[in-house]
Motif scaffolding. Structure first.
Motif, short mmCIF file in Angstrom:
data_model
loop_
_atom_site.label_atom_id
_atom_site.label_comp_id
_atom_site.label_asym_id
_atom_site.label_seq_id
_atom_site.Cartn_x
_atom_site.Cartn_y
_atom_site.Cartn_z
N LYS A 122 1.74 -0.79 -1.17
CA LYS A 122 0.66 -1.01 -0.19
C LYS A 122 -0.74 -0.85 -0.77
O LYS A 122 -1.70 -1.28 -0.16
CB LYS A 122 0.84 -0.07 1.01
N LYS A 123 -0.88 -0.24 -1.93
CA LYS A 123 -2.20 -0.11 -2.53
C LYS A 123 -2.67 -1.46 -3.06
O LYS A 123 -1.89 -2.20 -3.65
CB LYS A 123 -2.17 0.89 -3.70
N ASN A 124 -3.93 -1.75 -2.84
CA ASN A 124 -4.50 -2.98 -3.36
C ASN A 124 -4.99 -2.80 -4.79
O ASN A 124 -5.26 -1.69 -5.23
CB ASN A 124 -5.68 -3.44 -2.51
N TRP A 125 -5.12 -3.91 -5.48
CA TRP A 125 -5.74 -3.94 -6.79
C TRP A 125 -7.25 -3.97 -6.59
O TRP A 125 -7.75 -4.35 -5.53
CB TRP A 125 -5.31 -5.21 -7.54
N TYR B 71 0.52 1.95 -11.72
CA TYR B 71 1.18 0.79 -11.12
C TYR B 71 2.59 0.64 -11.67
O TYR B 71 3.53 0.39 -10.92
CB TYR B 71 0.38 -0.50 -11.39
N GLU C 228 -5.83 1.28 -8.93
CA GLU C 228 -6.24 2.68 -8.76
C GLU C 228 -5.26 3.60 -9.49
O GLU C 228 -4.06 3.54 -9.26
CB GLU C 228 -6.26 3.04 -7.28
#
Length: 166
Positions: free
Chosen positions: A136-139, A74, A68
């Motif tokens: 903590k953000k997912n791909w 990232y 995101e």
């Protein structure tokens, strides 16, 4: 006396403007590398782009995993977390390193592996596992023929360490 005061004022103004211009130039020429300092080591880290993806075998319509905000987001988050969580008191490393992140079908990083294995790199690799897990953000998972699949993302970086004695 009055002329010498004017001369001193002029010199002071030239000095201040010259140093301000030099600082402006430094900001313009800054690159994406960052330097981390503690009281023993100075560590320069250069995270390379693009992050490389390993395609899934026997997949005719592969769509790479994404993050995101994109890869720059990232990379910036990784850079920030490395600055906060790396403990460079225990290692001095120089050279190119590659981290392979395995992203599952849900977009979670389930494995982190670092190479090459050199003296003191294992502590650094453990620190990097901790750093990556703090994000903590997912791909968004990779897709193969319209279905989410596990994939690997390779992150190349260059480290330059300087150790100092206090």
């Amino acid at each position: 006396m009055r002329n010498s005061l004017k001369m001193l004022t002029l010199l002071l103004m030239l000095f201040v403007s010259g140093s301000a211009f030099a600082q402006l130039n430094d900001v313009e020429e800054r690159d994406d590398n960052f330097i981390m300092e503690n009281n023993k080591n100075i560590l320069k880290i250069d995270i390379k782009e693009p992050l490389l993806q390993v395609a899934v075998k026997n997949c005719k319509d592969f769509k790479a995993a994404s993050f995101e905000g994109g890869i720059p987001a990232y990379k910036e988050m990784l850079r920030k977390y490395m600055y906060v969580y790396l403990n460079t008191d225990f290692y001095v490393l120089n050279g190119d390193f590659t981290f392979t992140l395995t992203v599952d079908e849900k977009g979670k990083v389930i494995r982190i592996e670092g190479t090459p294995k050199v003296a003191n790199s294992q502590v650094f690799f453990e620190d990097m596992k901790y750093v990556v897990r703090r994000i903590k953000k997912n791909w968004i998972p990779a897709m193969c023929n319209g279905q989410p699949v596990t994939s690997q993302i390779k992150i190349n970086m260059n480290l330059s360490s300087i150790a100092t004695d206090i």
